[in-house]
Scaffold this active site. Structure first.
Site, PDB file in Angstrom:
ATOM      1  N   ASN A 129       0.798  -1.222   0.000  1.00 36.43           N
ATOM      2  CA  ASN A 129       0.000   0.000   0.000  1.00 36.43           C
ATOM      3  C   ASN A 129       0.835   1.278   0.000  1.00 36.43           C
ATOM      4  O   ASN A 129       0.299   2.350   0.168  1.00 36.43           O
ATOM      5  CB  ASN A 129      -0.941   0.002   1.217  1.00 36.43           C
ATOM      6  CG  ASN A 129      -1.925   1.140   1.183  1.00 36.43           C
ATOM      7  OD1 ASN A 129      -2.419   1.513   0.129  1.00 36.43           O
ATOM      8  ND2 ASN A 129      -2.209   1.716   2.326  1.00 36.43           N
ATOM      9  N   TYR A 135       2.108   9.646 -11.142  1.00 33.23           N
ATOM     10  CA  TYR A 135       1.254   8.768 -10.348  1.00 33.23           C
ATOM     11  C   TYR A 135       0.428   7.845 -11.239  1.00 33.23           C
ATOM     12  O   TYR A 135       0.382   6.633 -11.024  1.00 33.23           O
ATOM     13  CB  TYR A 135       0.328   9.598  -9.454  1.00 33.23           C
ATOM     14  CG  TYR A 135      -0.597   8.758  -8.610  1.00 33.23           C
ATOM     15  CD1 TYR A 135      -0.132   8.102  -7.480  1.00 33.23           C
ATOM     16  CD2 TYR A 135      -1.943   8.618  -8.946  1.00 33.23           C
ATOM     17  CE1 TYR A 135      -0.967   7.324  -6.706  1.00 33.23           C
ATOM     18  CE2 TYR A 135      -2.797   7.847  -8.177  1.00 33.23           C
ATOM     19  CZ  TYR A 135      -2.306   7.202  -7.054  1.00 33.23           C
ATOM     20  OH  TYR A 135      -3.143   6.421  -6.290  1.00 33.23           O
ATOM     21  N   LYS A 191       0.571   3.713 -11.435  1.00 33.68           N
ATOM     22  CA  LYS A 191      -0.543   2.826 -11.109  1.00 33.68           C
ATOM     23  C   LYS A 191      -0.909   1.925 -12.288  1.00 33.68           C
ATOM     24  O   LYS A 191      -1.316   0.779 -12.096  1.00 33.68           O
ATOM     25  CB  LYS A 191      -1.739   3.625 -10.596  1.00 33.68           C
ATOM     26  CG  LYS A 191      -1.479   4.255  -9.231  1.00 33.68           C
ATOM     27  CD  LYS A 191      -1.058   3.207  -8.194  1.00 33.68           C
ATOM     28  CE  LYS A 191      -0.832   3.804  -6.824  1.00 33.68           C
ATOM     29  NZ  LYS A 191      -0.580   2.794  -5.785  1.00 33.68           N
ATOM     30  N   THR A 242      -8.322  11.134   2.511  1.00 35.42           N
ATOM     31  CA  THR A 242      -7.124  10.817   3.289  1.00 35.42           C
ATOM     32  C   THR A 242      -6.143  11.986   3.212  1.00 35.42           C
ATOM     33  O   THR A 242      -6.341  12.934   2.449  1.00 35.42           O
ATOM     34  CB  THR A 242      -6.421   9.559   2.733  1.00 35.42           C
ATOM     35  OG1 THR A 242      -5.955   9.835   1.404  1.00 35.42           O
ATOM     36  CG2 THR A 242      -7.350   8.349   2.725  1.00 35.42           C
TER      37      THR A 242
END
Length: 178
Positions: A29, A105, A109, A138
């Site tokens: 994670n 990013y 991914k 988050t």
């Protein structure tokens, strides 16, 4: 454990081996987003920094913990990926993924999702899947997501607890569970 440091990851695996002896579920994670916005100013070093955490970090952890996973009766690896790595979702104007410009990013991914596929094919006896937590509030996004952390973990928890006999090489989000 520092996911970008081979020795640190190996030390963590050794510590788990000494205290537990086995790992049933490995959840990868770690993630960083890197630069956002204008891709014309993106540098190779910035992309490599993101790939080092989001992709190479998964390789480090998986390699280090695989001997402990192989001791499990039902070994599971879950890679936390993202719909941000999907060509389909990032080109659908109705999706929040299509409104973000995060070249390092999103590329990482996409790579992680394919890495998951390759591990699923190449590690018989280990269930390897990817989970998309979705746009969850988050620290990673300044708490701007509409989902709670509990909702964001639904897919990870489902994959971790589904038990033997389920497929490998899947990519799911919380909506795939309904």
């Amino acid at each position: 454990m520092y996911i970008t440091d081979d020795a640190s990851v190996a030390a963590a695996a050794k510590d788990v081996e000494q205290h537990e002896g086995v790992v049933d579920v490995l959840i990868n994670n770690a993630g960083v987003h890197g630069p956002l916005g204008d891709p014309s100013v993106l540098t190779g070093a910035e992309v490599l920094d993101v790939l080092n955490v989001n992709v190479a970090g998964v390789v480090r952890a998986t390699t280090a913990f695989l001997p402990l996973l192989r001791r499990s009766a039902d070994p599971v690896i879950i890679n936390v990926s993202s719909g941000m790595g999907s060509l389909e979702l990032t080109n659908d104007p109705a999706r929040p993924e299509s409104h973000v410009i995060a070249p390092a990013y999103t590329s990482s991914k996409a790579a992680l999702t394919m890495l998951t596929n390759q591990y699923a094919k190449g590690l018989p006896g280990v269930r390897v899947n990817a989970a998309d937590p979705g746009y969850t509030a988050t620290d990673f996004n300044g708490h701007s997501g509409p989902q709670t952390v509990t909702e964001g973990t639904d897919a990870v928890v489902a994959l971790a607890t589904e038990g033997p006999g389920h497929g490998s090489g899947r990519f799911i989000d919380r909506h795939d569970l309904l």
